[in-house]
Every structure is written in C-alpha cells, then in structure tokens.
Design a protein around this motif. Structure first.
Motif, mmCIF file in Angstrom:
data_model
loop_
_atom_site.group_PDB
_atom_site.id
_atom_site.type_symbol
_atom_site.label_atom_id
_atom_site.label_comp_id
_atom_site.label_asym_id
_atom_site.label_seq_id
_atom_site.Cartn_x
_atom_site.Cartn_y
_atom_site.Cartn_z
ATOM 1 N N ALA A 145 -3.538 10.572 -19.320
ATOM 2 C CA ALA A 145 -4.733 9.920 -19.862
ATOM 3 C C ALA A 145 -4.975 10.356 -21.303
ATOM 4 O O ALA A 145 -5.306 9.536 -22.164
ATOM 5 N N ARG A 146 -4.796 11.648 -21.578
ATOM 6 C CA ARG A 146 -4.988 12.147 -22.944
ATOM 7 C C ARG A 146 -3.922 11.574 -23.888
ATOM 8 O O ARG A 146 -4.191 11.312 -25.062
ATOM 9 N N ARG A 147 -2.734 11.355 -23.362
ATOM 10 C CA ARG A 147 -1.682 10.741 -24.179
ATOM 11 C C ARG A 147 -2.046 9.298 -24.550
ATOM 12 O O ARG A 147 -1.821 8.867 -25.681
ATOM 13 N N ALA A 148 -2.606 8.557 -23.605
ATOM 14 C CA ALA A 148 -2.996 7.167 -23.876
ATOM 15 C C ALA A 148 -4.085 7.120 -24.946
ATOM 16 O O ALA A 148 -4.040 6.277 -25.857
ATOM 17 N N ALA A 149 -5.060 8.030 -24.851
ATOM 18 C CA ALA A 149 -6.133 8.076 -25.847
ATOM 19 C C ALA A 149 -5.583 8.473 -27.216
ATOM 20 O O ALA A 149 -5.984 7.919 -28.252
ATOM 21 N N LEU A 150 -4.637 9.417 -27.244
ATOM 22 C CA LEU A 150 -4.023 9.841 -28.502
ATOM 23 C C LEU A 150 -3.214 8.707 -29.122
ATOM 24 O O LEU A 150 -3.199 8.533 -30.351
ATOM 25 N N ALA A 151 -2.537 7.915 -28.287
ATOM 26 C CA ALA A 151 -1.757 6.773 -28.788
ATOM 27 C C ALA A 151 -2.676 5.783 -29.507
ATOM 28 O O ALA A 151 -2.300 5.199 -30.536
ATOM 29 N N HIS A 152 -3.879 5.597 -28.988
ATOM 30 C CA HIS A 152 -4.861 4.716 -29.633
ATOM 31 C C HIS A 152 -5.208 5.234 -31.025
ATOM 32 O O HIS A 152 -5.248 4.472 -32.002
ATOM 33 N N LEU A 153 -5.436 6.535 -31.132
ATOM 34 C CA LEU A 153 -5.759 7.155 -32.423
ATOM 35 C C LEU A 153 -4.588 7.004 -33.405
ATOM 36 O O LEU A 153 -4.780 6.592 -34.558
ATOM 37 N N LEU A 154 -3.368 7.324 -32.947
ATOM 38 C CA LEU A 154 -2.195 7.247 -33.824
ATOM 39 C C LEU A 154 -1.942 5.816 -34.291
ATOM 40 O O LEU A 154 -1.569 5.579 -35.444
ATOM 41 N N PHE A 155 -2.155 4.861 -33.403
ATOM 42 C CA PHE A 155 -1.960 3.450 -33.741
ATOM 43 C C PHE A 155 -2.873 3.054 -34.906
ATOM 44 O O PHE A 155 -2.435 2.433 -35.888
ATOM 45 N N ASN A 156 -4.154 3.409 -34.810
ATOM 46 C CA ASN A 156 -5.102 3.027 -35.854
ATOM 47 C C ASN A 156 -4.892 3.815 -37.145
ATOM 48 O O ASN A 156 -5.046 3.275 -38.242
ATOM 49 N N VAL A 157 -4.556 5.102 -37.003
ATOM 50 C CA VAL A 157 -4.301 5.921 -38.201
ATOM 51 C C VAL A 157 -3.088 5.381 -38.960
ATOM 52 O O VAL A 157 -3.107 5.272 -40.197
ATOM 53 N N PHE A 158 -2.026 5.015 -38.235
ATOM 54 C CA PHE A 158 -0.841 4.439 -38.873
ATOM 55 C C PHE A 158 -1.209 3.175 -39.635
ATOM 56 O O PHE A 158 -0.777 2.959 -40.773
#
Length: 562
Positions: free
Chosen positions: A249-262
């Motif tokens: 679950a924490r990985r999915a939330a982190l992927a959301h952050l990385l997607f937007n930061v990129f």
C-alpha cells in the motif's frame, strides 16, 4: 471602516464557499462510492487487465466520484487488501490524475455560466429521494452536486465583490513578482504544494487559483505554477493514509507521488514553451494581458494537457516505476517470532462499508489459510520423534493458537465498526456470515491446539503409537487436510463457482472413518495390542479430528449462507 467590514464579509463568504465546495465534493464522492460499492471491486479487477484499461478505469472512476484523492486512497486500500497488484494500481492512479482534470473544467464553467438554474432543482429532487430512503444515496449525490455548483456561484460572486483588479495594493503585490524568473515559478509551486497538503483538497486550491486568475490580478504563469504544486500536494492524502498500511500500500502511494513529481520536473524544463502552447490552444495571449475570462479555461486546459502528456510518457514505463518504488521501499524481513498484524485490514484506510467488507473477506480467507498451516504443524508433530524439535514445534503451535484468537477478535471488531455505517441488506448479510466464519475458524485453531496438547501429553508419558495407529491417524488427518483445502478454495473464490456437496462428502468420510477407527481401537485394546491409556489418547485425537471436520463444514455453510 466600512471598506474593511466589506472585505471581512467578502472574505467570510469566500471561506464559506470553499468549505461548501469541499463538503459538496466529499458528499458527492461518498454517495457515488456507496452506490457503486459492491461493484467497485469487480470493476477494478476486470477492467485493470492491462495498463491501458487500468488507466481508463482510473479516469472513469475519478470522473464519476470527482476526487482523485478518493480514487487514489481507494486504490491504495485495494492494494493493501490484495485486490489489486502494484502495477494495476499504478495504471489506475495515472488514470485518476486524468480524471481529476474534469473538476477544473467544471470550475471554469462555473465562472462563465450561471449555474443557479441547476442548483435549486437538484436540492428539491435530492431531498425527496433522501426521504424515500430506498434512493437515499442518489439524493445524497444530487445534494453534493448542488452544493458544489452553489459554492462555485458563491465563489464567482465573492470574486466580483472583492473587485481585486481595482485594488492597487493587491495588483502591486502580484505585479512585484517576476514571472520570467524560475525562482518565482518554484516559489509558487512550493506554495501550491504546501497549501494543498494543509487543506487536503486540490479542488479548493484550484478554486482559489481560478478565482485569482479570473480577476486578472494573478498572472497566468504563477497560476499554472500553483496548479503544478496542487498536483504534488494532492498526493499527501494517499501517503498519509498509507503510513500505517502494509508495504504494498505504501508503495502504491509512493508511486503516485513519484508520478506527479516526474511530471512537474519535465514541465519545468519546458515551462514557458509548454504554457505558451496551452495558451495558443485556448486563444489567449499571455503577453497582451486582458481576456481574464479565458484564464480559468487556460488553467483547466493546462491541467488536462499536463496529466495526459505525463501519463502518455510514463504508461509504458510502469514496470520500471514499479521497480523503483520496490527499491525505495523494500520488504522488511520478518522476525522469527511472528508479530501479530492483520495482512489486509487497515483501519486507517477504511473506505465505504462495502469496500471494507471486501477487505474483511480477504482477511477471513487468510485466516482459513493460517489455520490450515497450523494443522500442517500438527501433522508434523505426530511424526516428530526428536524431543528438541518436538518442543520447538509445539511452542510454535501454541503461539499460532494465540494468533488465531487475536485474529478472531480484531476481524470481529473491524466488522462491528463497519456495521455502525448505513449498510445495504446484502452487505448486512455478508457481515453476519463473516462473523460466523471467524468464530468457526477460531474453533478450528482451538481444535489444532487440542490435538497438539494431546500429542504433548503422550510425549511426556514416554509412550508411542504403534505403526498401525500412526497409519490410521495419518489417514484421518489427510481427510481433515482435504476438508481444509476445500474450505479455503471456496473462501478464496466466488461461492457460485463451487458446490457445497464436496465439503459434505469429505465430512461424511471423516465421520465414517471416526466410527471405524473407534471400533478398531476398542478391539485392539481388548486384544491387548496396546494398553488402555494409549487407546484413550488415540481416541481423543480421532474425536478431535472429527470435531475439526464439523467446524470446517460450519465455515463452508456460513460462506454459502446456509
């Protein structure tokens, strides 16, 4: 003094309108989730078979519930509950970012079209449906829409009353920023991120941005920098919700952050050409000034272009993004002494009751797997002759018995918490069935522990079963293991795919074997093949296996609603 009072009243109207906007969107989102709750799992499971369908599903769901945060937190909770893989979740989150751009278009519409003609009929129809109860959630949805549209009308009115374009102090303040400086853009990006993290609503910050731009006091470049910050800040909701969740679950939330930061990083690299291109699409000239009515449309267009382009770039790189988040958040090695933790239920990720029930079903199925694994330890115990290994195995079974007791209590508490919500009749039935299932599964755990204690009692006497007794006992335990396997197959799938008669057949075989072994045990004791004490221990084990078989059938019956 009068001017100060006027500004105070307008500011209060502005804050009230923002509060109403957040409440209306939350109400609409919750109502839609409750209406679609039972089908959401099937929609996400069937429509996320590949990257493209996963992205389209995220877009569709977010357009429907009007909240990317709701979709993302829902997706994170599904990953936590094992209903979605990490790769599926990433594609859904990408789609959620596209779907949320509809909110900006609705807001820009609210500044150019009078929505009051829609608001009052929605309130009138909504209150009728709410009192009908059967269509309560549809009424809640209409109320949410009405509140959202009313708040947009109020924001537009408040913006006109503030008359910021004629306020020299405000105009001078925003004019003091150099729009051609990257430092200014980065500063406003940071402000947008910070405010969104605090408010926990990108829609509210978007509304403020559109309000300031529509009055003409906020230059479009700075407004777009705020929008970029909102894209990063909106990821805070899912990341905060996932703090106490499992690693996936924490990985999915982190992927959301990385997607937007990129996305923000590459847009910053081509910021001015990209913004100018968006302005040309709308027909707005950022150098000429004026045309303030077009600025909300420019912001909505930028939001759409940004998220669509970012998704187009990254959708082919989902496996690589998955590897990055797995590298950043590695799975922690489990200690030898297992710590109690529910695998799928995360109370801080509780969504609608229907989704929570899906999580509880997954956890209950995991409970069934655990008790079968515990029974496997008991089977090993019957064949173990080494005293040290026997003692270690018995200790493990004792700890597993304590674990199953706690699982029953925690799942039951979670279901009780779910029951406090307004539930559909179908969901109420599911909750009752699961409460019965966890009770019977805990009884299976108790039966396994009783078998282990009986074996331990035999170990302490220094006696041992005959070869024939061991063969008979293993035959009985094989049947019990078959019953547990059948039970877990039923619990992990849909009940319409299975036949309850298979479980009845295995239970009947267990009952018949119990009767046969009971008779043979009495005959062997009378024939003095072994003493009465050994025969009693053997009979106790056989009877406990038969009880275990009954508990298994009770679980299956509960699953089938019998």
């Amino acid at each position: 003094m009068e001017t100060t009072q006027d500004y105070l009243m307008v500011s209060l109207k502005l804050l009230g309108a923002l509060g109403l906007l957040i409440y209306g969107m939350r109400m609409m989102s919750d109502a839609l989730q409750k209406m679609a709750g039972p089908q959401l799992r099937h929609i996400l499971a069937r429509m996320t078979t590949n990257r493209l369908t996963g992205m389209l599903t995220g877009t569709f769901v977010t357009c429907a519930v009007q909240s990317s945060s709701a979709t993302t937190v829902m997706t994170v909770s599904f990953v936590s509950a094992g209903l979605l893989t990490l790769a599926q979740a990433i594609s859904v989150i990408m789609g959620a970012n596209i779907g949320t751009t509809l909110t900006a278009w609705i807001m820009s519409l609210g500044y150019n079209v009078d929505l009051t003609s829609v608001v009052f009929p929605a309130f009138a129809i909504g209150i009728i449906l709410i009192y009908m109860k059967r269509h309560r959630f549809v009424g809640d949805f209409l109320f949410g829409i009405a509140f959202m549209f009313l708040s947009l009308v109020m924001l537009s009115t408040a913006g006109k009353e503030m008359d910021l374009e004629h306020n020299e102090a405000v105009v001078r303040f925003f004019a003091s920023f150099d729009t051609n400086s990257y430092w200014t853009i980065l500063a406003f990006l940071g402000i947008g991120t910070l405010i969104t993290c605090i408010v926990q609503s990108s829609a509210a910050v978007m509304a403020i941005t559109i309000l300031l731009c529509s009055t003409g006091v906020l230059p479009i470049y700075l407004g777009i920098a705020l929008v970029m910050g909102e894209n990063i800040g909106t990821t805070a909701t899912a990341n905060l919700a996932a703090l106490g969740a499992n690693t996936q679950a924490r990985r999915a939330a982190l992927a959301h952050l990385l997607f937007n930061v990129f996305g923000v990083i590459w847009v910053l690299c081509v910021f001015y050409p990209f913004v100018d291109m968006v302005c040309q699409l709308v027909g707005y000239d950022p150098t000429a000034g004026g045309q303030a009515t077009l600025l909300p449309v420019v912001l909505a267009m930028f939001h759409t272009c940004f998220n669509v382009t970012n998704t187009a770039i990254l959708i082919g790189l989902i496996p690589q993004l998955e590897r990055v988040v797995c590298w950043l958040l590695p799975e922690k090695p489990q200690p030898e002494q297992e710590q109690f933790r529910l695998q799928y239920i995360e109370t801080n990720l509780m969504q609608t009751p229907e989704i929570s029930v899906l999580q509880a079903q997954k956890e209950t199925a995991q409970f069934g797997v655990r008790v079968q694994r515990m029974f496997g330890m008991v089977r090993q115990l019957t064949d173990e002759r080494d005293e040290g290994k026997f003692a270690h195995l018995f200790s493990q079974i004792e700890s597993q018995e304590d674990y199953t007791d706690r699982m029953e209590i925690e799942i039951a508490r979670f279901l009780e918490k779910v029951s406090e919500n307004h539930l559909s009749d179908e969901t109420k039935v599911k909750v009752r069935q699961m409460l019965r299932e966890v009770g019977e599964l805990e009884s299976i755990g108790d039966a396994c522990y009783n078998l282990a204690r009986t074996m331990n009692r035999l170990q302490e006497t220094g006696k041992d079963f005959t070869a024939n007794q061991r063969t008979q006992l293993q035959s009985m335990m094989t049947l019990c293991d078959d019953a547990l396997s059948q039970m877990n197959t039923i619990m992990s799938g849909h009940r319409s795919e299975h036949d309850i008669r298979d479980s009845y057949r295995i239970e009947n075989d267990i009952n018949q074997m119990r009767q046969r072994l009971k008779g043979e045990n009495i005959r062997a004791v009378n024939a003095r093949e072994y003493d009465y004490a050994l025969g009693t221990v053997f009979a106790d084990l056989v009877n406990e296996c038969e009880k275990l078989g009954d508990y298994v059938v009770n679980v299956v019956q509960a699953r089938f609603g019998k």
